[in-house]
Motif scaffolding. Structure first.
Motif, PDB file in Angstrom:
ATOM      1  N   ARG A  36       0.826  -1.215   0.000  1.00 51.83           N
ATOM      2  CA  ARG A  36       0.000   0.000   0.000  1.00 51.83           C
ATOM      3  C   ARG A  36       0.854   1.256   0.000  1.00 51.83           C
ATOM      4  NH1 ARG A  36      -4.446  -2.078   4.358  1.00 51.83           N
ATOM      5  NH2 ARG A  36      -3.704  -4.184   4.164  1.00 51.83           N
ATOM      6  N   ASP A  37       1.959   1.221   0.766  1.00 55.14           N
ATOM      7  CA  ASP A  37       2.798   2.403   0.980  1.00 55.14           C
ATOM      8  C   ASP A  37       4.252   1.939   0.961  1.00 55.14           C
ATOM      9  OD1 ASP A  37       4.347   4.478   2.038  1.00 55.14           O
ATOM     10  OD2 ASP A  37       2.869   5.018   3.555  1.00 55.14           O
ATOM     11  N   ILE A  38       4.909   2.133  -0.163  1.00 58.43           N
ATOM     12  CA  ILE A  38       6.248   1.582  -0.348  1.00 58.43           C
ATOM     13  C   ILE A  38       7.260   2.188   0.631  1.00 58.43           C
ATOM     14  CG2 ILE A  38       7.269   3.093  -2.114  1.00 58.43           C
ATOM     15  CD1 ILE A  38       7.786   0.358  -3.672  1.00 58.43           C
ATOM     16  N   GLU A  39       7.093   3.456   0.987  1.00 58.64           N
ATOM     17  CA  GLU A  39       8.024   4.065   1.942  1.00 58.64           C
ATOM     18  C   GLU A  39       7.892   3.404   3.314  1.00 58.64           C
ATOM     19  OE1 GLU A  39      10.546   6.003   1.312  1.00 58.64           O
ATOM     20  OE2 GLU A  39       9.997   6.149  -0.801  1.00 58.64           O
ATOM     21  N   GLY A  91      11.044  -8.019  -3.601  1.00 59.08           N
ATOM     22  CA  GLY A  91      10.565  -6.890  -4.390  1.00 59.08           C
ATOM     23  C   GLY A  91       9.372  -6.263  -3.685  1.00 59.08           C
ATOM     24  N   LEU A  92       9.262  -4.957  -3.771  1.00 56.95           N
ATOM     25  CA  LEU A  92       8.114  -4.223  -3.254  1.00 56.95           C
ATOM     26  C   LEU A  92       7.512  -3.461  -4.424  1.00 56.95           C
ATOM     27  CD1 LEU A  92       9.793  -2.713  -0.058  1.00 56.95           C
ATOM     28  CD2 LEU A  92       8.405  -4.799  -0.202  1.00 56.95           C
ATOM     29  N   MET A  93       6.190  -3.536  -4.586  1.00 56.17           N
ATOM     30  CA  MET A  93       5.546  -2.887  -5.724  1.00 56.17           C
ATOM     31  C   MET A  93       4.297  -2.155  -5.250  1.00 56.17           C
ATOM     32  SD  MET A  93       4.575  -4.743  -9.283  1.00 56.17           S
ATOM     33  CE  MET A  93       5.269  -3.969 -10.717  1.00 56.17           C
ATOM     34  N   GLN A  94       4.241  -0.860  -5.574  1.00 56.64           N
ATOM     35  CA  GLN A  94       3.085  -0.044  -5.221  1.00 56.64           C
ATOM     36  C   GLN A  94       2.559   0.625  -6.485  1.00 56.64           C
ATOM     37  OE1 GLN A  94       3.831   3.222  -2.505  1.00 56.64           O
ATOM     38  NE2 GLN A  94       1.769   4.030  -2.754  1.00 56.64           N
ATOM     39  N   ASP A 168       1.566  -5.070   5.064  1.00 57.92           N
ATOM     40  CA  ASP A 168       0.626  -5.573   4.058  1.00 57.92           C
ATOM     41  C   ASP A 168       0.301  -7.050   4.197  1.00 57.92           C
ATOM     42  OD1 ASP A 168       0.111  -3.181   2.311  1.00 57.92           O
ATOM     43  OD2 ASP A 168       2.294  -3.185   2.427  1.00 57.92           O
ATOM     44  N   GLY A 169       0.680  -7.669   5.303  1.00 60.56           N
ATOM     45  CA  GLY A 169       0.235  -9.025   5.572  1.00 60.56           C
ATOM     46  C   GLY A 169       1.237 -10.128   5.349  1.00 60.56           C
ATOM     47  N   THR A 170       2.466  -9.808   4.975  1.00 60.64           N
ATOM     48  CA  THR A 170       3.490 -10.836   4.870  1.00 60.64           C
ATOM     49  C   THR A 170       4.020 -11.103   6.268  1.00 60.64           C
ATOM     50  OG1 THR A 170       4.109 -10.200   2.628  1.00 60.64           O
ATOM     51  CG2 THR A 170       5.759 -11.409   3.914  1.00 60.64           C
ATOM     52  N   LEU A 171       3.977 -12.359   6.681  1.00 60.53           N
ATOM     53  CA  LEU A 171       4.526 -12.714   7.986  1.00 60.53           C
ATOM     54  C   LEU A 171       6.029 -12.926   7.829  1.00 60.53           C
ATOM     55  CD1 LEU A 171       3.729 -13.259  10.945  1.00 60.53           C
ATOM     56  CD2 LEU A 171       3.838 -15.674  10.382  1.00 60.53           C
ATOM     57  N   ILE A 172       6.790 -12.231   8.642  1.00 59.25           N
ATOM     58  CA  ILE A 172       8.248 -12.353   8.608  1.00 59.25           C
ATOM     59  C   ILE A 172       8.688 -13.066   9.871  1.00 59.25           C
ATOM     60  CG2 ILE A 172      10.433 -11.094   8.636  1.00 59.25           C
ATOM     61  CD1 ILE A 172       8.987  -8.870   7.065  1.00 59.25           C
TER      62      ILE A 172
END
Length: 179
Positions: A36-39, A91-94, A168-172
């Motif tokens: 949602r918010d790459i920063e 990778g991060l994509m917004q 955004d919901g990725t469990l690390i």
């Protein structure tokens, strides 16, 4: 032990794990996470986890090969890597023009289609404390000692780790393998 954790712990230095005699035909290069918010996400993957940005550009998307957004939409793509120059990237994509519509709630539990990224680190306590300070990160388990049965009769595998959802919901799962 989860399959993901088992695969993450299989390194050349792990007792009971041997380097393959033959290479398999596929390397897992990267996982790309739609954000949602790459920063805000960069605060997790670059600043907390410690990955290095190696690509940052606005790209035009087809809406077909990557079935998100509409054809011709613009998205910012940031690629980050750890210690390997070829595999294990994130990778991060917004979507920036027009923005991608999505759920408003931030995840607190996993469900079908969910995923876990397991990462090894040199300072699990420090990185987990830093993650807890990032907006919209949900810590699900603070740093703790976990012990798993050894491989092929080897010694137990001791790991200090914590778990948290990125914004955004990725469990690390951050791990520090102990001797």
């Amino acid at each position: 032990m989860s399959l993901i954790l088992a695969l993450a712990l299989q390194t050349a230095a792990s007792p009971g794990v041997e380097r393959p005699k033959e290479r398999v035909p596929t390397d897992v290069r990267r996982v790309t996470i739609i954000v949602r918010d790459i920063e805000n996400s960069l605060q997790v993957y670059r600043d907390v986890v410690g990955l290095k940005v190696n690509y940052d550009a606005v790209v035009e998307t087809s809406g077909v090969a990557l079935p998100a957004g509409r054809p011709g939409a613009k998205a910012r793509l940031v690629l980050l890597n750890g210690n390997d120059p070829w595999i294990g990237w994130v990778g991060l994509m917004q979507w920036v023009d027009p923005p991608l519509e999505g759920p408003e709630d931030y995840p607190k539990r996993m469900t079908f289609g969910g995923h876990v990224i397991v990462m090894n680190t040199d300072d699990v306590d420090g990185r987990c404390a830093a993650a807890a300070k990032v907006p919209n990160v949900t810590v699900t388990a603070p740093p703790r000692l976990q012990q798993y049965p050894g491989r092929n009769g080897g010694p137990p595998i001791r790991v200090r780790g914590c778990n948290f959802f990125d914004p955004d919901g990725t469990l690390i799962e951050m791990n520090q393998i102990l001797k």
